[in-house]
Design a protein around this motif. Sequence first.
Motif, PDB file in Angstrom:
ATOM      1  N   ARG A   1     -47.134 -10.759 -25.673  1.00 24.32           N
ATOM      2  CA  ARG A   1     -46.370  -9.537 -25.946  1.00 24.32           C
ATOM      3  C   ARG A   1     -45.356  -9.796 -27.052  1.00 24.32           C
ATOM      4  O   ARG A   1     -45.018 -10.946 -27.335  1.00 24.32           O
ATOM      5  CB  ARG A   1     -45.628  -9.056 -24.685  1.00 24.32           C
ATOM      6  N   VAL A   2     -44.909  -8.703 -27.663  1.00 19.43           N
ATOM      7  CA  VAL A   2     -43.812  -8.768 -28.628  1.00 19.43           C
ATOM      8  C   VAL A   2     -42.758  -7.760 -28.216  1.00 19.43           C
ATOM      9  O   VAL A   2     -43.051  -6.782 -27.508  1.00 19.43           O
ATOM     10  CB  VAL A   2     -44.286  -8.452 -30.068  1.00 19.43           C
ATOM     11  N   THR A   3     -41.527  -7.982 -28.668  1.00 25.79           N
ATOM     12  CA  THR A   3     -40.449  -7.042 -28.383  1.00 25.79           C
ATOM     13  C   THR A   3     -40.345  -6.037 -29.515  1.00 25.79           C
ATOM     14  O   THR A   3     -40.220  -6.410 -30.685  1.00 25.79           O
ATOM     15  CB  THR A   3     -39.113  -7.789 -28.228  1.00 25.79           C
ATOM     16  N   TRP A   4     -40.445  -4.751 -29.177  1.00 25.39           N
ATOM     17  CA  TRP A   4     -40.363  -3.684 -30.172  1.00 25.39           C
ATOM     18  C   TRP A   4     -39.449  -2.595 -29.639  1.00 25.39           C
ATOM     19  O   TRP A   4     -39.727  -2.002 -28.613  1.00 25.39           O
ATOM     20  CB  TRP A   4     -41.749  -3.125 -30.475  1.00 25.39           C
ATOM     21  N   ARG A   5     -38.316  -2.401 -30.335  1.00 26.96           N
ATOM     22  CA  ARG A   5     -37.327  -1.396 -29.935  1.00 26.96           C
ATOM     23  C   ARG A   5     -36.897  -1.581 -28.481  1.00 26.96           C
ATOM     24  O   ARG A   5     -36.792  -0.618 -27.717  1.00 26.96           O
ATOM     25  CB  ARG A   5     -37.885   0.008 -30.161  1.00 26.96           C
ATOM     26  N   GLY A   6     -36.677  -2.818 -28.138  1.00 25.11           N
ATOM     27  CA  GLY A   6     -36.163  -3.124 -26.814  1.00 25.11           C
ATOM     28  C   GLY A   6     -37.189  -3.178 -25.710  1.00 25.11           C
ATOM     29  O   GLY A   6     -36.840  -3.413 -24.548  1.00 25.11           O
TER      30      GLY A   6
ATOM     31  N   LEU B   1     -50.492  -3.680 -33.215  1.00 23.32           N
ATOM     32  CA  LEU B   1     -50.203  -3.396 -34.620  1.00 23.32           C
ATOM     33  C   LEU B   1     -49.789  -4.667 -35.364  1.00 23.32           C
ATOM     34  O   LEU B   1     -50.111  -4.831 -36.546  1.00 23.32           O
ATOM     35  CB  LEU B   1     -49.102  -2.336 -34.723  1.00 23.32           C
ATOM     36  N   THR B   2     -49.104  -5.548 -34.672  1.00 22.56           N
ATOM     37  CA  THR B   2     -48.703  -6.811 -35.287  1.00 22.56           C
ATOM     38  C   THR B   2     -49.925  -7.609 -35.730  1.00 22.56           C
ATOM     39  O   THR B   2     -50.021  -8.062 -36.880  1.00 22.56           O
ATOM     40  CB  THR B   2     -47.882  -7.656 -34.298  1.00 22.56           C
ATOM     41  N   GLY B   3     -50.866  -7.772 -34.808  1.00 26.61           N
ATOM     42  CA  GLY B   3     -52.060  -8.543 -35.121  1.00 26.61           C
ATOM     43  C   GLY B   3     -52.879  -7.931 -36.236  1.00 26.61           C
ATOM     44  O   GLY B   3     -53.318  -8.623 -37.164  1.00 26.61           O
TER      45      GLY B   3
ATOM     46  N   VAL C   1     -54.673  -7.661 -41.982  1.00 21.25           N
ATOM     47  CA  VAL C   1     -54.896  -6.905 -43.228  1.00 21.25           C
ATOM     48  C   VAL C   1     -54.162  -7.569 -44.386  1.00 21.25           C
ATOM     49  O   VAL C   1     -54.714  -7.743 -45.487  1.00 21.25           O
ATOM     50  CB  VAL C   1     -54.445  -5.444 -43.060  1.00 21.25           C
ATOM     51  N   GLY C   2     -52.917  -7.963 -44.138  1.00 17.35           N
ATOM     52  CA  GLY C   2     -52.153  -8.624 -45.184  1.00 17.35           C
ATOM     53  C   GLY C   2     -52.790  -9.932 -45.626  1.00 17.35           C
ATOM     54  O   GLY C   2     -52.887 -10.217 -46.821  1.00 17.35           O
ATOM     55  N   LEU C   3     -53.265 -10.711 -44.667  1.00 19.25           N
ATOM     56  CA  LEU C   3     -53.904 -11.978 -44.993  1.00 19.25           C
ATOM     57  C   LEU C   3     -55.219 -11.751 -45.734  1.00 19.25           C
ATOM     58  O   LEU C   3     -55.550 -12.470 -46.686  1.00 19.25           O
ATOM     59  CB  LEU C   3     -54.156 -12.771 -43.708  1.00 19.25           C
ATOM     60  N   GLY C   4     -55.961 -10.721 -45.318  1.00 18.90           N
ATOM     61  CA  GLY C   4     -57.213 -10.406 -45.990  1.00 18.90           C
ATOM     62  C   GLY C   4     -56.986 -10.010 -47.439  1.00 18.90           C
ATOM     63  O   GLY C   4     -57.718 -10.452 -48.339  1.00 18.90           O
ATOM     64  N   LEU C   5     -55.980  -9.195 -47.686  1.00 15.67           N
ATOM     65  CA  LEU C   5     -55.674  -8.776 -49.057  1.00 15.67           C
ATOM     66  C   LEU C   5     -55.213  -9.970 -49.903  1.00 15.67           C
ATOM     67  O   LEU C   5     -55.520 -10.051 -51.101  1.00 15.67           O
ATOM     68  CB  LEU C   5     -54.594  -7.688 -49.039  1.00 15.67           C
ATOM     69  N   PHE C   6     -54.511 -10.898 -49.275  1.00 13.22           N
ATOM     70  CA  PHE C   6     -54.097 -12.114 -49.981  1.00 13.22           C
ATOM     71  C   PHE C   6     -55.322 -12.895 -50.439  1.00 13.22           C
ATOM     72  O   PHE C   6     -55.360 -13.404 -51.574  1.00 13.22           O
ATOM     73  CB  PHE C   6     -53.230 -12.975 -49.056  1.00 13.22           C
ATOM     74  N   PHE C   7     -56.337 -12.992 -49.591  1.00 10.66           N
ATOM     75  CA  PHE C   7     -57.566 -13.694 -49.958  1.00 10.66           C
ATOM     76  C   PHE C   7     -58.328 -12.952 -51.055  1.00 10.66           C
ATOM     77  O   PHE C   7     -58.963 -13.578 -51.908  1.00 10.66           O
ATOM     78  CB  PHE C   7     -58.455 -13.878 -48.729  1.00 10.66           C
ATOM     79  N   VAL C   8     -58.285 -11.628 -51.031  1.00 12.59           N
ATOM     80  CA  VAL C   8     -58.958 -10.858 -52.075  1.00 12.59           C
ATOM     81  C   VAL C   8     -58.308 -11.129 -53.429  1.00 12.59           C
ATOM     82  O   VAL C   8     -59.001 -11.354 -54.436  1.00 12.59           O
ATOM     83  CB  VAL C   8     -58.913  -9.353 -51.749  1.00 12.59           C
ATOM     84  N   VAL C   9     -56.985 -11.121 -53.464  1.00 11.66           N
ATOM     85  CA  VAL C   9     -56.276 -11.427 -54.712  1.00 11.66           C
ATOM     86  C   VAL C   9     -56.604 -12.849 -55.157  1.00 11.66           C
ATOM     87  O   VAL C   9     -56.854 -13.101 -56.348  1.00 11.66           O
ATOM     88  CB  VAL C   9     -54.757 -11.256 -54.521  1.00 11.66           C
TER      89      VAL C   9
ATOM     90  N   LEU D   1     -56.818 -10.126 -33.108  1.00  9.46           N
ATOM     91  CA  LEU D   1     -56.831  -8.943 -33.967  1.00  9.46           C
ATOM     92  C   LEU D   1     -56.652  -9.325 -35.433  1.00  9.46           C
ATOM     93  O   LEU D   1     -57.261  -8.716 -36.323  1.00  9.46           O
ATOM     94  CB  LEU D   1     -55.734  -7.973 -33.528  1.00  9.46           C
ATOM     95  N   THR D   2     -55.835 -10.328 -35.683  1.00 15.18           N
ATOM     96  CA  THR D   2     -55.666 -10.821 -37.056  1.00 15.18           C
ATOM     97  C   THR D   2     -56.980 -11.369 -37.585  1.00 15.18           C
ATOM     98  O   THR D   2     -57.386 -11.078 -38.721  1.00 15.18           O
ATOM     99  CB  THR D   2     -54.580 -11.914 -37.099  1.00 15.18           C
ATOM    100  N   HIS D   3     -57.663 -12.160 -36.783  1.00 15.19           N
ATOM    101  CA  HIS D   3     -58.933 -12.757 -37.194  1.00 15.19           C
ATOM    102  C   HIS D   3     -59.981 -11.673 -37.453  1.00 15.19           C
ATOM    103  O   HIS D   3     -60.742 -11.746 -38.424  1.00 15.19           O
ATOM    104  CB  HIS D   3     -59.427 -13.714 -36.109  1.00 15.19           C
TER     105      HIS D   3
END
Length: 240
Positions: free
Chosen positions: A90-95, A102-104, A109-117, A221-223
């Motif tokens: 779990r993560v803490t979001w707004r208490g 969404l974190t994963g 997505v960010g890591l995937g775009l980094f690999f594309v660049v 989810l990141t993978h």
Amino acid sequence: MTTMTTRATEGWDQLRTALLDRRPTNPDEARSVVRRRRIVVIVFLVFGAVLLALSLSAKPGDSIFYVYTLALAGVWVVGAALSRPLHLGRVTWRGHRRRPVLTGLGVGVGLGLFFVVGGLVVREIPPIRDLIAGVFEYATAGNLALVVAIALVNGIAEELFFRGALYSALGKYYPVVYSTIIYIVVTLASGNPMLGFAAILLGLVCALERRATGGVLAPMLTHVAWTAIILLALPPLFGV
């Protein structure tokens, strides 16, 4: 300039703390559980490395490739199941403590775009371009939808094993560092150094997520997100 330097220093300190953290991953577990998990992890690491090597020794488009990769996913899942318990985290979001969905996905997505660049840069370097293209031939030479589906399943299976079973088995022995190193070594059984390079970044990011959330959901989810972007966006860049 001073502010940027201070933030960079703080960021490095936080990363170093995460990498060298020695708190037990599951402090309340009995020794018998830890011992069983470690035995299971060692046995299935060997099986998985062998199957990975076999899968990428097959010719692109050969049906045996699908057999090996599905068997590989099975090895990781069974190994993770036998080394239970596993946690989603779990993560803490707004208490509130929430599942890191969404974190994963966002990190993936960010890591995937980094690999594309990065792909846009390294495709201009022939030796590296050829190594990467050799991997993507397995996607384009066969049924792309089937390859993507199997890759997504394997991604989930890998996280269950490496950021679930293996990470927990390491206990207080620097799990972020050593789970990443072992992941890289096993990936290099494929014989392609570019897969090993990808494992460095992906493995480290997922291990840090595992530490931050206390479970395998965010890394899975990141993978998944990273795999989908890599398989759908990169092959055209390398003319495969």
